[in-house]
Design a protein around this motif. Sequence first.
Motif, PDB file in Angstrom:
ATOM      1  N   GLN A   1       0.884  -1.102   0.005  1.00 13.34           N
ATOM      2  CA  GLN A   1       0.177  -0.120   0.067  1.00 13.34           C
ATOM      3  C   GLN A   1       0.951   1.496   0.164  1.00 13.34           C
ATOM      4  OE1 GLN A   1      -3.308   0.068  -0.463  1.00 13.34           O
ATOM      5  NE2 GLN A   1      -2.929   2.245  -0.767  1.00 13.34           N
ATOM      6  N   ASN A   2       1.873   1.299   0.739  1.00 17.72           N
ATOM      7  CA  ASN A   2       2.887   2.388   0.783  1.00 17.72           C
ATOM      8  C   ASN A   2       3.526   2.585  -0.557  1.00 17.72           C
ATOM      9  OD1 ASN A   2       2.368   3.151   3.565  1.00 17.72           O
ATOM     10  ND2 ASN A   2       4.185   1.828   4.233  1.00 17.72           N
ATOM     11  N   GLU A   3       3.997   1.712  -1.210  1.00 19.58           N
ATOM     12  CA  GLU A   3       4.436   1.553  -2.502  1.00 19.58           C
ATOM     13  C   GLU A   3       3.551   1.791  -3.574  1.00 19.58           C
ATOM     14  OE1 GLU A   3       7.780  -2.074  -2.021  1.00 19.58           O
ATOM     15  OE2 GLU A   3       5.747  -2.574  -2.857  1.00 19.58           O
ATOM     16  N   ILE A   4       2.448   1.632  -3.502  1.00 17.48           N
ATOM     17  CA  ILE A   4       1.197   2.291  -4.242  1.00 17.48           C
ATOM     18  C   ILE A   4       0.876   3.863  -4.166  1.00 17.48           C
ATOM     19  CG2 ILE A   4      -0.985   1.951  -4.741  1.00 17.48           C
ATOM     20  CD1 ILE A   4      -0.890  -1.031  -4.177  1.00 17.48           C
ATOM     21  N   GLU A   5       0.881   4.276  -2.867  1.00 15.29           N
ATOM     22  CA  GLU A   5       0.562   5.442  -2.466  1.00 15.29           C
ATOM     23  C   GLU A   5       1.939   6.340  -3.003  1.00 15.29           C
ATOM     24  OE1 GLU A   5      -0.031   5.862   1.745  1.00 15.29           O
ATOM     25  OE2 GLU A   5      -1.969   4.454   1.440  1.00 15.29           O
ATOM     26  N   ASN A   6       3.127   5.917  -2.914  1.00 14.48           N
ATOM     27  CA  ASN A   6       4.183   6.619  -3.314  1.00 14.48           C
ATOM     28  C   ASN A   6       4.284   6.616  -5.052  1.00 14.48           C
ATOM     29  OD1 ASN A   6       5.318   7.088  -0.977  1.00 14.48           O
ATOM     30  ND2 ASN A   6       6.592   5.154  -0.903  1.00 14.48           N
ATOM     31  N   ALA A   7       3.796   5.608  -5.610  1.00 12.19           N
ATOM     32  CA  ALA A   7       3.700   5.730  -7.075  1.00 12.19           C
ATOM     33  C   ALA A   7       2.608   6.681  -7.653  1.00 12.19           C
ATOM     34  CB  ALA A   7       3.461   4.237  -7.628  1.00 12.19           C
ATOM     35  N   THR A   8       1.518   6.740  -6.677  1.00 13.53           N
ATOM     36  CA  THR A   8       0.264   7.638  -7.133  1.00 13.53           C
ATOM     37  C   THR A   8       0.719   8.973  -6.944  1.00 13.53           C
ATOM     38  OG1 THR A   8      -1.242   5.716  -6.633  1.00 13.53           O
ATOM     39  CG2 THR A   8      -1.964   7.902  -6.836  1.00 13.53           C
ATOM     40  N   GLU A   9       1.393   9.390  -5.749  1.00  9.04           N
ATOM     41  CA  GLU A   9       1.789  10.499  -5.518  1.00  9.04           C
ATOM     42  C   GLU A   9       3.100  10.818  -6.529  1.00  9.04           C
ATOM     43  OE1 GLU A   9       3.316  10.555  -1.528  1.00  9.04           O
ATOM     44  OE2 GLU A   9       1.496  10.213  -0.618  1.00  9.04           O
ATOM     45  N   TYR A  10       3.788  10.210  -7.133  1.00  4.31           N
ATOM     46  CA  TYR A  10       4.792  10.731  -7.925  1.00  4.31           C
ATOM     47  C   TYR A  10       4.061  10.941  -9.368  1.00  4.31           C
ATOM     48  CZ  TYR A  10       8.324  10.033 -11.569  1.00  4.31           C
ATOM     49  OH  TYR A  10       9.030  10.289 -12.564  1.00  4.31           O
ATOM     50  N   TYR A  11       3.157   9.905  -9.647  1.00  2.00           N
ATOM     51  CA  TYR A  11       2.558  10.381 -11.127  1.00  2.00           C
ATOM     52  C   TYR A  11       1.457  11.548 -10.825  1.00  2.00           C
ATOM     53  CZ  TYR A  11       4.073   5.820 -12.860  1.00  2.00           C
ATOM     54  OH  TYR A  11       4.853   4.754 -13.233  1.00  2.00           O
ATOM     55  N   ALA A  12       1.173  11.676  -9.724  1.00  2.41           N
ATOM     56  CA  ALA A  12      -0.061  13.051  -9.718  1.00  2.41           C
ATOM     57  C   ALA A  12       0.934  14.350  -9.556  1.00  2.41           C
ATOM     58  CB  ALA A  12      -0.491  13.020  -8.063  1.00  2.41           C
ATOM     59  N   GLU A  13       2.038  14.382  -9.244  1.00  2.00           N
ATOM     60  CA  GLU A  13       3.195  15.306  -9.216  1.00  2.00           C
ATOM     61  C   GLU A  13       3.237  15.780 -10.796  1.00  2.00           C
ATOM     62  OE1 GLU A  13       6.650  14.710  -7.059  1.00  2.00           O
ATOM     63  OE2 GLU A  13       5.595  14.851  -5.298  1.00  2.00           O
ATOM     64  N   ILE A  14       3.305  14.809 -11.762  1.00  2.10           N
ATOM     65  CA  ILE A  14       3.530  15.108 -13.106  1.00  2.10           C
ATOM     66  C   ILE A  14       2.089  15.442 -13.714  1.00  2.10           C
ATOM     67  CG2 ILE A  14       4.077  13.816 -15.221  1.00  2.10           C
ATOM     68  CD1 ILE A  14       5.946  11.945 -13.692  1.00  2.10           C
ATOM     69  N   ASN A  15       1.085  14.728 -13.347  1.00  2.00           N
ATOM     70  CA  ASN A  15      -0.171  15.222 -14.144  1.00  2.00           C
ATOM     71  C   ASN A  15      -1.209  14.156 -13.268  1.00  2.00           C
ATOM     72  OD1 ASN A  15      -2.319  14.789 -15.894  1.00  2.00           O
ATOM     73  ND2 ASN A  15      -1.208  15.743 -17.436  1.00  2.00           N
ATOM     74  N   LEU A  16      -2.355  14.946 -12.795  1.00  6.96           N
ATOM     75  CA  LEU A  16      -3.376  14.317 -12.095  1.00  6.96           C
ATOM     76  C   LEU A  16      -4.017  13.093 -13.025  1.00  6.96           C
ATOM     77  CD1 LEU A  16      -5.037  17.213  -9.977  1.00  6.96           C
ATOM     78  CD2 LEU A  16      -3.610  15.424  -9.178  1.00  6.96           C
ATOM     79  N   ASN A  17      -4.161  13.395 -14.409  1.00  5.18           N
ATOM     80  CA  ASN A  17      -4.950  12.479 -15.157  1.00  5.18           C
ATOM     81  C   ASN A  17      -3.810  11.084 -15.045  1.00  5.18           C
ATOM     82  OD1 ASN A  17      -7.009  13.666 -15.732  1.00  5.18           O
ATOM     83  ND2 ASN A  17      -6.095  14.812 -17.414  1.00  5.18           N
ATOM     84  N   LEU A  18      -2.537  11.303 -15.015  1.00  5.96           N
ATOM     85  CA  LEU A  18      -1.513  10.144 -15.059  1.00  5.96           C
ATOM     86  C   LEU A  18      -1.748   9.297 -13.777  1.00  5.96           C
ATOM     87  CD1 LEU A  18       0.679   8.879 -16.734  1.00  5.96           C
ATOM     88  CD2 LEU A  18       2.255  10.259 -15.546  1.00  5.96           C
ATOM     89  N   ALA A  19      -2.130   9.926 -12.703  1.00  9.94           N
ATOM     90  CA  ALA A  19      -2.156   9.308 -11.574  1.00  9.94           C
ATOM     91  C   ALA A  19      -3.651   8.527 -11.455  1.00  9.94           C
ATOM     92  CB  ALA A  19      -2.102  10.338 -10.134  1.00  9.94           C
ATOM     93  N   LEU A  20      -4.680   9.091 -12.256  1.00 12.33           N
ATOM     94  CA  LEU A  20      -5.734   8.380 -12.350  1.00 12.33           C
ATOM     95  C   LEU A  20      -5.676   7.131 -13.054  1.00 12.33           C
ATOM     96  CD1 LEU A  20      -8.984   8.521 -11.510  1.00 12.33           C
ATOM     97  CD2 LEU A  20      -9.312   9.847 -13.628  1.00 12.33           C
ATOM     98  N   ARG A  21      -4.757   7.435 -14.397  1.00 15.93           N
ATOM     99  CA  ARG A  21      -4.726   6.092 -15.187  1.00 15.93           C
ATOM    100  C   ARG A  21      -3.940   5.025 -14.391  1.00 15.93           C
ATOM    101  NH1 ARG A  21      -1.640   8.117 -19.997  1.00 15.93           N
ATOM    102  NH2 ARG A  21      -1.432   5.880 -20.468  1.00 15.93           N
ATOM    103  N   PHE A  22      -2.984   5.311 -13.230  1.00 13.39           N
ATOM    104  CA  PHE A  22      -2.340   4.494 -12.728  1.00 13.39           C
ATOM    105  C   PHE A  22      -3.442   3.823 -12.084  1.00 13.39           C
ATOM    106  CE2 PHE A  22      -0.023   3.463  -8.749  1.00 13.39           C
ATOM    107  CZ  PHE A  22       0.850   2.159  -9.318  1.00 13.39           C
ATOM    108  N   TYR A  23      -3.956   4.405 -11.047  1.00 12.65           N
ATOM    109  CA  TYR A  23      -5.167   3.830 -10.240  1.00 12.65           C
ATOM    110  C   TYR A  23      -6.144   3.175 -11.049  1.00 12.65           C
ATOM    111  CZ  TYR A  23      -9.141   3.411  -7.155  1.00 12.65           C
ATOM    112  OH  TYR A  23     -10.054   2.986  -6.484  1.00 12.65           O
ATOM    113  N   ASN A  24      -6.594   3.534 -11.936  1.00 13.12           N
ATOM    114  CA  ASN A  24      -7.350   2.692 -12.938  1.00 13.12           C
ATOM    115  C   ASN A  24      -6.797   1.303 -13.350  1.00 13.12           C
ATOM    116  OD1 ASN A  24      -9.703   4.374 -12.509  1.00 13.12           O
ATOM    117  ND2 ASN A  24      -9.131   5.479 -14.512  1.00 13.12           N
TER     118      ASN A  24
END
Length: 97
Positions: free
Chosen positions: A12-35
Motif C-alpha cells: 500500500q505504501n509503494e502504491i501510494e508513493n507511485a500515485t503521488e509521483y504520477y500526480a506530481e507529473i499530471n493528475l490524469n496520469l495518477a488516475l490512469r495508474f489507479y485505474n
Amino acid sequence: MGFNIIVSKKAQNEIENATEYYAEINLNLALRFYNELTETYKRLELNPIYQIRHKNYRAIPLKIFPFLLFYVCDEKKKIIKVLSCFHTSKNSKKFPK
C-alpha cells in the motif's frame, strides 16, 4: 466466486508513493495508474495463477506502467495477499522477502 485481495502495508505504501509521483507529473496520469491497478486486481480475482518469479511469490505485471504486483495465493481460502508493488527498474535482488 473470485478471490479476495488483501494488500499489505508495504505494498500500500509503494502504491501510494507511485500515485503521488504520477500526480506530481499530471493528475490524469495518477488516475490512469489507479485505474490500471484496479483492472489488475480484477484480473487477479478471476485468475490468480501467474508465473512464480521469486521464492513462492507470483507476480502479475501492470499493462502500461512499469510495475509488478508480487503476491501469494491461498487457493483453499480464496485469498490473494499482495506483498509488493515493485517498480521494474529496481534491481531484482530487491524482490520482496
